[in-house]
Design a protein around this motif. Structure first.
Motif, PDB file in Angstrom:
ATOM      1  N   TYR A   1     -11.521 -10.459  19.166  1.00  0.00           N
ATOM      2  CA  TYR A   1     -11.696  -9.190  19.879  1.00  0.00           C
ATOM      3  C   TYR A   1     -12.464  -9.487  21.161  1.00  0.00           C
ATOM      4  O   TYR A   1     -13.624  -9.861  21.124  1.00  0.00           O
ATOM      5  CB  TYR A   1     -12.465  -8.221  18.979  1.00  0.00           C
ATOM      6  CG  TYR A   1     -12.669  -6.819  19.486  1.00  0.00           C
ATOM      7  CD1 TYR A   1     -11.600  -5.999  19.798  1.00  0.00           C
ATOM      8  CD2 TYR A   1     -13.945  -6.291  19.585  1.00  0.00           C
ATOM      9  CE1 TYR A   1     -11.800  -4.690  20.212  1.00  0.00           C
ATOM     10  CE2 TYR A   1     -14.156  -4.990  19.995  1.00  0.00           C
ATOM     11  CZ  TYR A   1     -13.078  -4.190  20.304  1.00  0.00           C
ATOM     12  OH  TYR A   1     -13.276  -2.899  20.711  1.00  0.00           O
ATOM     13  N   THR A   2     -11.795  -9.353  22.298  1.00  0.00           N
ATOM     14  CA  THR A   2     -12.364  -9.775  23.577  1.00  0.00           C
ATOM     15  C   THR A   2     -12.899  -8.595  24.392  1.00  0.00           C
ATOM     16  O   THR A   2     -12.651  -7.428  24.060  1.00  0.00           O
ATOM     17  CB  THR A   2     -11.289 -10.492  24.415  1.00  0.00           C
ATOM     18  OG1 THR A   2     -10.283  -9.524  24.775  1.00  0.00           O
ATOM     19  CG2 THR A   2     -10.662 -11.652  23.660  1.00  0.00           C
ATOM     20  N   ALA A   3     -13.586  -8.921  25.478  1.00  0.00           N
ATOM     21  CA  ALA A   3     -14.065  -7.893  26.404  1.00  0.00           C
ATOM     22  C   ALA A   3     -12.889  -7.106  26.977  1.00  0.00           C
ATOM     23  O   ALA A   3     -12.984  -5.894  27.199  1.00  0.00           O
ATOM     24  CB  ALA A   3     -14.892  -8.532  27.514  1.00  0.00           C
ATOM     25  N   GLU A   4     -11.770  -7.780  27.172  1.00  0.00           N
ATOM     26  CA  GLU A   4     -10.554  -7.106  27.653  1.00  0.00           C
ATOM     27  C   GLU A   4     -10.072  -6.081  26.627  1.00  0.00           C
ATOM     28  O   GLU A   4      -9.659  -4.978  26.980  1.00  0.00           O
ATOM     29  CB  GLU A   4      -9.463  -8.146  27.918  1.00  0.00           C
ATOM     30  CG  GLU A   4      -8.200  -7.579  28.509  1.00  0.00           C
ATOM     31  CD  GLU A   4      -7.168  -8.659  28.779  1.00  0.00           C
ATOM     32  OE1 GLU A   4      -6.116  -8.659  28.113  1.00  0.00           O
ATOM     33  OE2 GLU A   4      -7.444  -9.512  29.656  1.00  0.00           O
ATOM     34  N   ASP A   5     -10.149  -6.454  25.343  1.00  0.00           N
ATOM     35  CA  ASP A   5      -9.776  -5.517  24.278  1.00  0.00           C
ATOM     36  C   ASP A   5     -10.736  -4.328  24.263  1.00  0.00           C
ATOM     37  O   ASP A   5     -10.309  -3.179  24.128  1.00  0.00           O
ATOM     38  CB  ASP A   5      -9.801  -6.203  22.914  1.00  0.00           C
ATOM     39  CG  ASP A   5      -8.788  -7.322  22.801  1.00  0.00           C
ATOM     40  OD1 ASP A   5      -7.689  -7.199  23.367  1.00  0.00           O
ATOM     41  OD2 ASP A   5      -9.111  -8.333  22.135  1.00  0.00           O
ATOM     42  N   GLN A   6     -12.030  -4.603  24.387  1.00  0.00           N
ATOM     43  CA  GLN A   6     -13.033  -3.540  24.373  1.00  0.00           C
ATOM     44  C   GLN A   6     -12.789  -2.547  25.507  1.00  0.00           C
ATOM     45  O   GLN A   6     -12.978  -1.350  25.330  1.00  0.00           O
ATOM     46  CB  GLN A   6     -14.436  -4.131  24.502  1.00  0.00           C
ATOM     47  CG  GLN A   6     -14.907  -4.819  23.239  1.00  0.00           C
ATOM     48  CD  GLN A   6     -16.224  -5.531  23.457  1.00  0.00           C
ATOM     49  OE1 GLN A   6     -16.266  -6.585  24.057  1.00  0.00           O
ATOM     50  NE2 GLN A   6     -17.283  -4.933  22.954  1.00  0.00           N
ATOM     51  N   ALA A   7     -12.362  -3.048  26.648  1.00  0.00           N
ATOM     52  CA  ALA A   7     -12.141  -2.199  27.813  1.00  0.00           C
ATOM     53  C   ALA A   7     -11.000  -1.213  27.606  1.00  0.00           C
ATOM     54  O   ALA A   7     -10.862  -0.252  28.370  1.00  0.00           O
ATOM     55  CB  ALA A   7     -11.882  -3.069  29.047  1.00  0.00           C
ATOM     56  N   LYS A   8     -10.192  -1.414  26.573  1.00  0.00           N
ATOM     57  CA  LYS A   8      -9.099  -0.492  26.273  1.00  0.00           C
ATOM     58  C   LYS A   8      -9.610   0.819  25.685  1.00  0.00           C
ATOM     59  O   LYS A   8      -8.858   1.777  25.565  1.00  0.00           O
ATOM     60  CB  LYS A   8      -8.100  -1.136  25.304  1.00  0.00           C
ATOM     61  CG  LYS A   8      -7.358  -2.310  25.906  1.00  0.00           C
ATOM     62  CD  LYS A   8      -6.451  -2.959  24.879  1.00  0.00           C
ATOM     63  CE  LYS A   8      -5.756  -4.173  25.476  1.00  0.00           C
ATOM     64  NZ  LYS A   8      -4.904  -4.859  24.495  1.00  0.00           N
TER      65      LYS A   8
ATOM     66  N   HIS B   1     -15.813 -10.082  17.572  1.00  0.00           N
ATOM     67  CA  HIS B   1     -15.605 -11.130  18.579  1.00  0.00           C
ATOM     68  C   HIS B   1     -15.230 -12.456  17.921  1.00  0.00           C
ATOM     69  O   HIS B   1     -14.485 -13.244  18.500  1.00  0.00           O
ATOM     70  CB  HIS B   1     -16.851 -11.309  19.456  1.00  0.00           C
ATOM     71  CG  HIS B   1     -17.146 -10.110  20.301  1.00  0.00           C
ATOM     72  ND1 HIS B   1     -18.282  -9.367  20.146  1.00  0.00           N
ATOM     73  CD2 HIS B   1     -16.437  -9.520  21.290  1.00  0.00           C
ATOM     74  CE1 HIS B   1     -18.270  -8.375  21.015  1.00  0.00           C
ATOM     75  NE2 HIS B   1     -17.160  -8.438  21.714  1.00  0.00           N
TER      76      HIS B   1
END
Length: 147
Positions: A109-116, A105
Motif C-alpha cells: 500500500y503506497t503513498a500513491e494508493d493513499q492519495a486515491k 505499507h
C-alpha cells in the motif's frame, strides 16, 4: 500465506493485480451494507484469483466489534484476515492494540494508493507513518435546500 492473501485482496481493492498466483482462503468479518458490498465483489475478485476462496461473514455491527476486540486482546487469536471497522472506532483499536493489525505499507500500500482517498477519511486510519486500514467509502452526504 495469510499475508500474501491479504496482499492479493489489497491489490484488488486498489485496482491492480499482483504479479503472482495464489491459492487459499480469505475470511472477512463485516455487517449489513458493508458485508453485502464485499460479497458483491467476490465474483470479480475470483476472476483474477480463481483459487482463493473468499468468505464474508455478516456478523452484525456490535458482534463484529466484540469479537474483534476479544481477538486482539487474545493476541490475534481467532481473528479473520480482514475486518470492517468504522472510522470512529478505528482509533480505539490502534491505541489499545497497536500490534493487532498490520501496517498496510508492508503489503504494498503506497503513498500513491493513499492519495486515491480523501485525507479526512484516512486521518483515523493512520498513525504516524503506519496505515492500519484503508477507506472504502466517503459516507453518504447530501445537502438539500428547501425554498
Amino acid at each position: 500465506m495469510r499475508t500474501i492473501l491479504t496482499c492479493a485482496a489489497l491489490a484488488l481493492a486498489l485496482g491492480s493485480a499482483p504479479a503472482f498466483a495464489q491459492s487459499g482462503e480469505i475470511t472477512i468479518w463485516s455487517w449489513n451494507v458493508a458485508a453485502s458490498s464485499l460479497k458483491a465483489t467476490i465474483e470479480g475478485f475470483n476472476k483474477q484469483f480463481p483459487d482463493i476462496k473468499v468468505t464474508v461473514q455478516d456478523l452484525g455491527n456490535q458482534p463484529t466489534y466484540d469479537k474483534s476486540i476479544a481477538g486482539c486482546a487474545a493476541g490475534g487469536e481467532g481473528l479473520p484476515d480482514i475486518v470492517t471497522i468504522e472510522n470512529g472506532e478505528a482509533e480505539n483499536y490502534w491505541s489499545q492494540f497497536p500490534d493487532c493489525f498490520v501496517d498496510l505499507h508492508t503489503l504494498g500500500y503506497t503513498a500513491e494508493d493513499q492519495a486515491k482517498f480523501p485525507d479526512f477519511k484516512r486521518t483515523e486510519l493512520e498513525v504516524e507513518d503506519k496505515a492500519y486500514a484503508m477507506p472504502w467509502d466517503s459516507g453518504p452526504v447530501a445537502m438539500y435546500y428547501r425554498r
